[in-house]
Each structure stands twice: as C-alpha cells, then as structure tokens.
Design a protein around this motif. Sequence first.
Motif, mmCIF file in Angstrom:
data_model
loop_
_atom_site.group_PDB
_atom_site.id
_atom_site.type_symbol
_atom_site.label_atom_id
_atom_site.label_comp_id
_atom_site.label_asym_id
_atom_site.label_seq_id
_atom_site.Cartn_x
_atom_site.Cartn_y
_atom_site.Cartn_z
ATOM 1 N N PRO A 257 7.831 -3.199 -6.949
ATOM 2 C CA PRO A 257 6.940 -2.042 -6.825
ATOM 3 C C PRO A 257 6.779 -1.612 -5.364
ATOM 4 O O PRO A 257 6.849 -2.447 -4.454
ATOM 5 N N TRP B 109 3.984 0.747 -3.249
ATOM 6 C CA TRP B 109 2.781 1.580 -3.209
ATOM 7 C C TRP B 109 3.107 2.847 -2.425
ATOM 8 O O TRP B 109 3.737 2.770 -1.345
ATOM 9 N N HIS C 233 -4.369 8.331 1.632
ATOM 10 C CA HIS C 233 -3.339 7.702 2.453
ATOM 11 C C HIS C 233 -2.003 7.769 1.726
ATOM 12 O O HIS C 233 -1.958 7.784 0.491
ATOM 13 N N TYR C 234 -0.922 7.787 2.517
ATOM 14 C CA TYR C 234 0.430 7.828 1.978
ATOM 15 C C TYR C 234 1.311 6.798 2.673
ATOM 16 O O TYR C 234 1.111 6.471 3.844
ATOM 17 N N ALA C 235 2.312 6.328 1.940
ATOM 18 C CA ALA C 235 3.374 5.557 2.567
ATOM 19 C C ALA C 235 4.232 6.505 3.390
ATOM 20 O O ALA C 235 4.354 7.698 3.065
ATOM 21 N N TYR D 42 -11.627 -6.387 -2.511
ATOM 22 C CA TYR D 42 -10.224 -6.694 -2.219
ATOM 23 C C TYR D 42 -9.262 -5.639 -2.739
ATOM 24 O O TYR D 42 -8.056 -5.808 -2.686
ATOM 25 N N ASP D 43 -9.833 -4.538 -3.234
ATOM 26 C CA ASP D 43 -9.045 -3.371 -3.628
ATOM 27 C C ASP D 43 -7.835 -3.741 -4.474
ATOM 28 O O ASP D 43 -6.694 -3.340 -4.196
ATOM 29 N N TYR D 44 -8.069 -4.521 -5.503
ATOM 30 C CA TYR D 44 -6.980 -4.938 -6.376
ATOM 31 C C TYR D 44 -6.767 -3.891 -7.468
ATOM 32 O O TYR D 44 -7.691 -3.222 -7.902
ATOM 33 N N ILE E 291 -8.032 -13.066 2.716
ATOM 34 C CA ILE E 291 -7.707 -13.339 1.303
ATOM 35 C C ILE E 291 -7.499 -12.032 0.533
ATOM 36 O O ILE E 291 -7.742 -11.946 -0.682
ATOM 37 N N TYR E 292 -7.032 -11.012 1.246
ATOM 38 C CA TYR E 292 -6.756 -9.718 0.616
ATOM 39 C C TYR E 292 -5.381 -9.762 -0.047
ATOM 40 O O TYR E 292 -4.453 -9.017 0.330
ATOM 41 N N SER F 30 -3.295 -10.168 -3.832
ATOM 42 C CA SER F 30 -3.286 -10.154 -5.303
ATOM 43 C C SER F 30 -1.919 -10.593 -5.792
ATOM 44 O O SER F 30 -0.913 -10.448 -5.096
ATOM 45 N N TYR G 7 4.817 -10.826 -8.479
ATOM 46 C CA TYR G 7 4.765 -10.169 -7.171
ATOM 47 C C TYR G 7 3.429 -10.457 -6.496
ATOM 48 O O TYR G 7 2.369 -10.390 -7.140
ATOM 49 N N GLN H 119 0.893 -9.034 -3.365
ATOM 50 C CA GLN H 119 0.625 -7.731 -2.735
ATOM 51 C C GLN H 119 -0.593 -7.858 -1.831
ATOM 52 O O GLN H 119 -1.609 -8.447 -2.226
ATOM 53 N N SER I 263 -3.714 -6.183 0.345
ATOM 54 C CA SER I 263 -4.580 -4.999 0.407
ATOM 55 C C SER I 263 -5.434 -5.051 1.672
ATOM 56 O O SER I 263 -6.536 -4.499 1.703
ATOM 57 N N ILE J 95 -3.203 -0.535 5.282
ATOM 58 C CA ILE J 95 -2.324 0.520 4.783
ATOM 59 C C ILE J 95 -1.046 0.518 5.624
ATOM 60 O O ILE J 95 -1.137 0.468 6.862
ATOM 61 N N PRO J 96 0.140 0.588 5.023
ATOM 62 C CA PRO J 96 0.371 0.738 3.592
ATOM 63 C C PRO J 96 0.217 -0.580 2.840
ATOM 64 O O PRO J 96 0.487 -1.655 3.394
ATOM 65 N N ARG J 97 -0.253 -0.504 1.606
ATOM 66 C CA ARG J 97 -0.233 -1.683 0.764
ATOM 67 C C ARG J 97 1.225 -2.105 0.573
ATOM 68 O O ARG J 97 2.106 -1.240 0.397
ATOM 69 N N PHE K 143 4.112 -5.005 -1.196
ATOM 70 C CA PHE K 143 4.396 -6.031 -2.179
ATOM 71 C C PHE K 143 5.475 -6.974 -1.658
ATOM 72 O O PHE K 143 6.326 -6.583 -0.842
#
Lengths: 119, 107
Positions: A45, A47, A59-61, A103-105, B31-32, B34, B87, B89, B91, B94-96, B98
């Motif tokens: 994946p 984001w 926000h963008y990649a 943690y914005d999961y 610990i951000y 997932s 996976y 990932q 957080s 930015i950018p998030r 994986f």
Amino acid sequence: EVQLVESGGALVQPGGSLRLSCRGSGISFSGYFMNWVRQAPGMGPEWISYINPPGLGIHYADSVKGRFTISRDNAENSLFLQMSSLRAEDTAVYYCARSQGVYDYMDVWGKGTTVTVSS
Amino acid sequence: DIQMTQSPSSLSASVGDRVTISCRASQTISIYLSWYQQETGKAPKLLIYGASTLPSGVPARFTGSGSGTDFTLTISSLQPEDIATYYCQQSYSIPRTFGGGTKVEIK
C-alpha cells in the motif's frame, strides 16, 4: 454495519482525469480524518492523501501533489479524489480509509476501486 | 520521509508455530506504528495500533511490541486463516509510509 464503498474507477488514457468517490454508511463520517491509499499491482500500500474533519487540513504524498485533489462532503458522508494528468504509474486499486485516535490508525477500509491508466 | 523496513519479506511456517515479523523505522517514531493484515484480493485490515494495542475482534494470538525504531509483530500459534501479507505503517509524520510487507505461508 460500518462500511466504506469506493466508486469511479475506470480505464483512462495517460494525461486523462478521473474522480473517485467514497461513501460511508453506519459511521459518523464528519468526525474523522479520511485517507486515500492506493496499491499498485503486486506492490504494498501507498498512502497518498488525507483530509481532516472540517476539510481544511489536507496533505498529499509527493507522488500525487499538484495532480490529485482530495475533498469531502460531510453532509453526504462522502469523500472524493479528483485525479488529473494521470500516468501509467497511477494504475492501482484505490482505497478510502478512516483514521482516528492519537495514533491516527486506519481502522475502516473500503474494498477499493481499480484505476487503470493505459492507452 | 520515514522509511519502514520489514523482515523477512516472506516466511513459511507450520500450523501452531510461533511467527515473528520485524519492522524498523529509519528514524524514531515513538509508538506511532500500526500493523495491517491483507489477504489476497482484499483490503488491508487493522491488526494493531499504537505498536501494541489490539482493536476489538483481533485474536489474542497477535501481539505487537517495540518503540522508537524497532517493532515486532508476533503470532503465538499460527493458524490457517493467518495466511496473508502483513504490513507495518508509521503515523508519526507525513507522508504516512508502509513497510514492504511480509508474506506468511503455511508449510
């Protein structure tokens, strides 16, 4: 049942445009960050964008910045991704996902919609 | 950008085995972190958040640990339904991003 359903995926030519939609049901859409995540064939994946609940924090990649625009309509429980100047490397399954918490999961995902960029 | 590196990229184990997957961040992420499970042809599913917290409904055989840059996902007793790609990932920023994924198969 909490559900996200994407739509709008299609075969499009390089340089073309497409608008994806994601509709939520069974959830309080307006209170959550929403994301778009894509997955190219055989890859992990990636984001690509998120938008905060009021729709003002975005926000963008780097891979899509300047070409894609995320937006939302909380009254309609909907999230959108306007894609332009599409390239072959944008070919992927596009997922919308809700994120929450400190943690914005990403805890709720749609099943995805397929975008193929090819001539 | 924070790079997430997983190892191994694939593994094969027997039902009942203990399985461990590692994830390393290129800089500290507290610990951000997932973990997601993705079965073939399906969307990713949240497995662990905050490095070690299981959402309701996730079996207790899954545990997550770590902080800073090094994290681990452990399946205490591998079951046939655990066949998937996993996976990590981050957080934290930015950018998030994986990890590259770990494909788990049954021997």
